[in-house]
Design a protein around this motif. Structure first.
Motif, PDB file in Angstrom:
ATOM      1  N   ARG A 106      -8.730 -40.526  13.520  1.00  0.00           N
ATOM      2  CA  ARG A 106      -8.377 -39.372  12.612  1.00  0.00           C
ATOM      3  C   ARG A 106      -7.055 -38.347  12.721  1.00  0.00           C
ATOM      4  NH1 ARG A 106     -12.770 -35.452  15.116  1.00  0.00           N
ATOM      5  NH2 ARG A 106     -11.792 -37.127  17.113  1.00  0.00           N
ATOM      6  N   GLU A 107      -6.246 -38.353  11.739  1.00  0.00           N
ATOM      7  CA  GLU A 107      -4.731 -38.208  12.076  1.00  0.00           C
ATOM      8  C   GLU A 107      -4.215 -36.737  12.220  1.00  0.00           C
ATOM      9  OE1 GLU A 107      -4.928 -38.315   7.689  1.00  0.00           O
ATOM     10  OE2 GLU A 107      -6.369 -38.596   9.717  1.00  0.00           O
ATOM     11  N   ARG A 108      -5.001 -36.363  12.104  1.00  0.00           N
ATOM     12  CA  ARG A 108      -4.818 -34.843  12.644  1.00  0.00           C
ATOM     13  C   ARG A 108      -5.704 -33.705  13.569  1.00  0.00           C
ATOM     14  NH1 ARG A 108      -2.093 -33.152   8.242  1.00  0.00           N
ATOM     15  NH2 ARG A 108      -1.867 -35.020   5.728  1.00  0.00           N
ATOM     16  N   VAL A 109      -5.867 -34.800  14.074  1.00  0.00           N
ATOM     17  CA  VAL A 109      -7.165 -34.099  15.519  1.00  0.00           C
ATOM     18  C   VAL A 109      -6.272 -32.959  16.693  1.00  0.00           C
ATOM     19  CG1 VAL A 109      -7.366 -36.192  16.946  1.00  0.00           C
ATOM     20  CG2 VAL A 109      -9.146 -34.661  16.774  1.00  0.00           C
ATOM     21  N   VAL A 110      -6.472 -32.333  16.686  1.00  0.00           N
ATOM     22  CA  VAL A 110      -5.716 -31.864  17.978  1.00  0.00           C
ATOM     23  C   VAL A 110      -6.409 -31.380  19.212  1.00  0.00           C
ATOM     24  CG1 VAL A 110      -3.938 -30.160  18.738  1.00  0.00           C
ATOM     25  CG2 VAL A 110      -4.107 -30.866  16.137  1.00  0.00           C
ATOM     26  N   SER A 111      -5.555 -31.592  20.279  1.00  0.00           N
ATOM     27  CA  SER A 111      -6.679 -31.425  21.089  1.00  0.00           C
ATOM     28  C   SER A 111      -6.385 -30.379  22.285  1.00  0.00           C
ATOM     29  CB  SER A 111      -6.619 -32.529  22.904  1.00  0.00           C
ATOM     30  OG  SER A 111      -5.707 -32.262  23.442  1.00  0.00           O
ATOM     31  N   PRO A 112      -7.769 -29.518  23.132  1.00  0.00           N
ATOM     32  CA  PRO A 112      -7.508 -28.102  23.321  1.00  0.00           C
ATOM     33  C   PRO A 112      -5.999 -28.423  24.413  1.00  0.00           C
ATOM     34  CG  PRO A 112      -9.633 -29.130  23.909  1.00  0.00           C
ATOM     35  CD  PRO A 112      -8.804 -29.852  22.774  1.00  0.00           C
ATOM     36  N   LYS A 113      -5.302 -29.165  24.590  1.00  0.00           N
ATOM     37  CA  LYS A 113      -4.316 -28.867  25.461  1.00  0.00           C
ATOM     38  C   LYS A 113      -3.117 -29.447  24.581  1.00  0.00           C
ATOM     39  CE  LYS A 113      -6.189 -31.088  30.308  1.00  0.00           C
ATOM     40  NZ  LYS A 113      -6.462 -32.153  31.321  1.00  0.00           N
ATOM     41  N   GLY A 114      -3.460 -29.688  23.376  1.00  0.00           N
ATOM     42  CA  GLY A 114      -2.672 -29.419  22.291  1.00  0.00           C
ATOM     43  C   GLY A 114      -1.514 -31.172  22.148  1.00  0.00           C
ATOM     44  N   ALA A 115      -2.292 -32.488  22.348  1.00  0.00           N
ATOM     45  CA  ALA A 115      -2.101 -33.147  22.240  1.00  0.00           C
ATOM     46  C   ALA A 115      -2.782 -33.564  20.791  1.00  0.00           C
ATOM     47  CB  ALA A 115      -2.843 -34.335  23.230  1.00  0.00           C
ATOM     48  N   THR A 116      -1.835 -33.851  19.963  1.00  0.00           N
ATOM     49  CA  THR A 116      -2.283 -34.640  18.030  1.00  0.00           C
ATOM     50  C   THR A 116      -1.560 -35.615  18.124  1.00  0.00           C
ATOM     51  OG1 THR A 116       0.835 -34.135  17.660  1.00  0.00           O
ATOM     52  CG2 THR A 116      -0.810 -32.507  18.358  1.00  0.00           C
ATOM     53  N   GLY A 117      -2.943 -36.109  16.787  1.00  0.00           N
ATOM     54  CA  GLY A 117      -2.911 -37.247  15.937  1.00  0.00           C
ATOM     55  C   GLY A 117      -3.459 -38.216  16.905  1.00  0.00           C
ATOM     56  N   LEU A 118      -2.952 -39.552  15.025  1.00  0.00           N
ATOM     57  CA  LEU A 118      -3.769 -40.862  16.301  1.00  0.00           C
ATOM     58  C   LEU A 118      -3.432 -41.228  17.993  1.00  0.00           C
ATOM     59  CD1 LEU A 118      -2.694 -42.315  12.614  1.00  0.00           C
ATOM     60  CD2 LEU A 118      -5.202 -41.789  13.512  1.00  0.00           C
ATOM     61  N   MET A 119      -2.786 -41.182  18.429  1.00  0.00           N
ATOM     62  CA  MET A 119      -2.586 -41.547  19.371  1.00  0.00           C
ATOM     63  C   MET A 119      -2.642 -40.361  20.251  1.00  0.00           C
ATOM     64  SD  MET A 119      -1.566 -44.899  19.680  1.00  0.00           S
ATOM     65  CE  MET A 119      -0.681 -44.850  21.433  1.00  0.00           C
ATOM     66  N   GLN A 120      -2.797 -39.478  20.302  1.00  0.00           N
ATOM     67  CA  GLN A 120      -2.739 -37.908  21.111  1.00  0.00           C
ATOM     68  C   GLN A 120      -1.469 -38.078  22.165  1.00  0.00           C
ATOM     69  OE1 GLN A 120      -6.250 -35.472  20.711  1.00  0.00           O
ATOM     70  NE2 GLN A 120      -4.807 -36.213  18.826  1.00  0.00           N
ATOM     71  N   LEU A 121      -0.644 -37.236  21.026  1.00  0.00           N
ATOM     72  CA  LEU A 121       0.690 -37.384  21.968  1.00  0.00           C
ATOM     73  C   LEU A 121       1.128 -36.238  22.057  1.00  0.00           C
ATOM     74  CD1 LEU A 121       2.941 -39.665  19.976  1.00  0.00           C
ATOM     75  CD2 LEU A 121       2.068 -39.823  22.656  1.00  0.00           C
ATOM     76  N   MET A 122       1.282 -35.689  23.453  1.00  0.00           N
ATOM     77  CA  MET A 122       1.696 -33.922  23.974  1.00  0.00           C
ATOM     78  C   MET A 122       2.791 -33.489  23.425  1.00  0.00           C
ATOM     79  SD  MET A 122      -0.591 -32.822  25.845  1.00  0.00           S
ATOM     80  CE  MET A 122      -0.501 -31.739  26.286  1.00  0.00           C
ATOM     81  N   PRO A 123       3.157 -32.473  23.053  1.00  0.00           N
ATOM     82  CA  PRO A 123       4.542 -32.399  22.824  1.00  0.00           C
ATOM     83  C   PRO A 123       5.845 -32.972  23.647  1.00  0.00           C
ATOM     84  CG  PRO A 123       3.115 -30.457  22.303  1.00  0.00           C
ATOM     85  CD  PRO A 123       2.345 -31.825  22.984  1.00  0.00           C
ATOM     86  N   ALA A 124       5.691 -33.216  24.688  1.00  0.00           N
ATOM     87  CA  ALA A 124       6.880 -33.414  24.984  1.00  0.00           C
ATOM     88  C   ALA A 124       7.320 -34.580  25.088  1.00  0.00           C
ATOM     89  CB  ALA A 124       7.074 -33.204  26.995  1.00  0.00           C
ATOM     90  N   THR A 125       6.006 -35.875  25.645  1.00  0.00           N
ATOM     91  CA  THR A 125       6.509 -36.892  25.212  1.00  0.00           C
ATOM     92  C   THR A 125       6.338 -37.712  23.659  1.00  0.00           C
ATOM     93  OG1 THR A 125       4.551 -37.482  26.545  1.00  0.00           O
ATOM     94  CG2 THR A 125       4.611 -39.294  24.820  1.00  0.00           C
ATOM     95  N   ALA A 126       6.322 -36.779  22.506  1.00  0.00           N
ATOM     96  CA  ALA A 126       6.507 -36.792  21.064  1.00  0.00           C
ATOM     97  C   ALA A 126       8.092 -37.230  21.238  1.00  0.00           C
ATOM     98  CB  ALA A 126       5.465 -35.934  20.304  1.00  0.00           C
ATOM     99  N   ARG A 127       8.625 -35.653  21.481  1.00  0.00           N
ATOM    100  CA  ARG A 127       9.723 -35.398  21.631  1.00  0.00           C
ATOM    101  C   ARG A 127      10.715 -36.685  22.331  1.00  0.00           C
ATOM    102  NH1 ARG A 127       8.200 -30.069  22.302  1.00  0.00           N
ATOM    103  NH2 ARG A 127       8.470 -30.160  24.715  1.00  0.00           N
ATOM    104  N   ARG A 128       9.952 -37.230  22.887  1.00  0.00           N
ATOM    105  CA  ARG A 128      11.204 -38.184  24.178  1.00  0.00           C
ATOM    106  C   ARG A 128      11.022 -39.138  23.722  1.00  0.00           C
ATOM    107  NH1 ARG A 128       8.100 -40.602  29.096  1.00  0.00           N
ATOM    108  NH2 ARG A 128       7.035 -38.673  29.457  1.00  0.00           N
ATOM    109  N   TYR A 129       9.907 -39.492  22.437  1.00  0.00           N
ATOM    110  CA  TYR A 129       9.800 -40.614  21.351  1.00  0.00           C
ATOM    111  C   TYR A 129      10.589 -40.620  20.087  1.00  0.00           C
ATOM    112  CZ  TYR A 129       8.802 -43.525  25.266  1.00  0.00           C
ATOM    113  OH  TYR A 129       8.515 -44.295  26.934  1.00  0.00           O
ATOM    114  N   GLY A 130      11.430 -39.646  19.890  1.00  0.00           N
ATOM    115  CA  GLY A 130      12.159 -38.639  18.323  1.00  0.00           C
ATOM    116  C   GLY A 130      11.094 -38.395  17.358  1.00  0.00           C
ATOM    117  N   LEU A 131       9.640 -38.075  18.112  1.00  0.00           N
ATOM    118  CA  LEU A 131       8.939 -37.792  17.080  1.00  0.00           C
ATOM    119  C   LEU A 131       9.239 -36.416  16.884  1.00  0.00           C
ATOM    120  CD1 LEU A 131       6.200 -38.725  15.063  1.00  0.00           C
ATOM    121  CD2 LEU A 131       5.004 -38.039  17.000  1.00  0.00           C
ATOM    122  N   ASN A 132       9.410 -36.120  15.317  1.00  0.00           N
ATOM    123  CA  ASN A 132       9.766 -34.436  15.382  1.00  0.00           C
ATOM    124  C   ASN A 132       8.249 -34.048  14.372  1.00  0.00           C
ATOM    125  OD1 ASN A 132      12.135 -34.349  15.366  1.00  0.00           O
ATOM    126  ND2 ASN A 132      12.206 -35.459  13.790  1.00  0.00           N
TER     127      ASN A 132
END
Length: 207
Positions: A106-132
């Motif tokens: 499910r590509e649009r799922v968001v966890s209660p902690k704020g992890a998003t997307g298919l790989m459930q990335l936290m915002p800080a991790t997404a930014r670390r790997y250049g994901l806008n």
């Protein structure tokens, strides 16, 4: 305290659960005013407070249906996963296994902690790997794959420790002596991903 508001309190009360325990948390307020919490709802007064996020992947492993019954090359986003595998060097079957457990594709799922997307990335991790845009499936998969690649390198290609770090954070694994942390979800998460990985690898690949 009304039961709907108890979920906030649970974030500080979630003690490690055994690997076989139900990861959902239930609670009720007794006649004596005492709040009771359990992962075993053996009293009809218990109400679900925090749902077990690993339940769909657990059920998909035991009773494969829908996306979990498909060969991995026929599953959603396989082309994006295959591209991320090529760029990161992480086995595509392992990426499928992580996505199976993290989001169930499910590509649009968001966890209660704020992890998003298919790989459930936290915002800080997404930014670390250049994901806008964490809701971009291809970008989400690519960032998650490169994060997993770095975790595998950090833990000497130990897949169990890399998965534990993916779930609980690399610092948690390091703090516990490069062992799987004694967190209930993490201790369930690692074997669940590995079980999906083994099942995916066991399916014959097209020639």
């Amino acid at each position: 305290m009304p039961l709907p508001h108890l979920a906030l309190l649970l974030l500080s009360l979630l003690a490690p659960l055994s690997a076989t325990a139900n990861g959902s948390i239930y609670g009720y307020v007794g006649d004596d005013g005492i709040e009771r919490f359990s992962n075993v709802p053996d009293d009809p007064r218990y109400r679900l407070l925090l749902r077990d996020r690993l339940a769909p992947a657990t059920a998909g492993l035991r009773f494969p249906r829908g996306v979990f019954a498909l060969p991995f090359e026929q599953r959603p986003f396989h082309q994006e996963i295959h591209a991320a595998s090529r760029s990161s060097g992480v086995d595509a079957a392992l990426l499928h296994a992580v996505i199976s457990v993290e989001s169930g594709y499910r590509e649009r799922v968001v966890s209660p902690k704020g992890a998003t997307g298919l790989m459930q990335l936290m915002p800080a991790t997404a930014r670390r790997y250049g994901l806008n845009r964490a809701d971009d499936p291809a970008g989400n998969i690519r960032a998650g794959a490169h994060y997993l690649r770095d975790l595998l390198a950090m833990f000497d290609n130990n897949v169990e420790l890399a998965l534990a770090a993916y779930n609980a954070g690399e610092n948690a694994v390091l703090r516990h002596g490069r062992r799987i942390p004694p967190y209930g979800e993490t201790q369930r998460y690692v074997p669940l991903v590995l079980a999906h990985y083994d099942r995916i690898k066991a399916r014959p690949r097209p020639r």
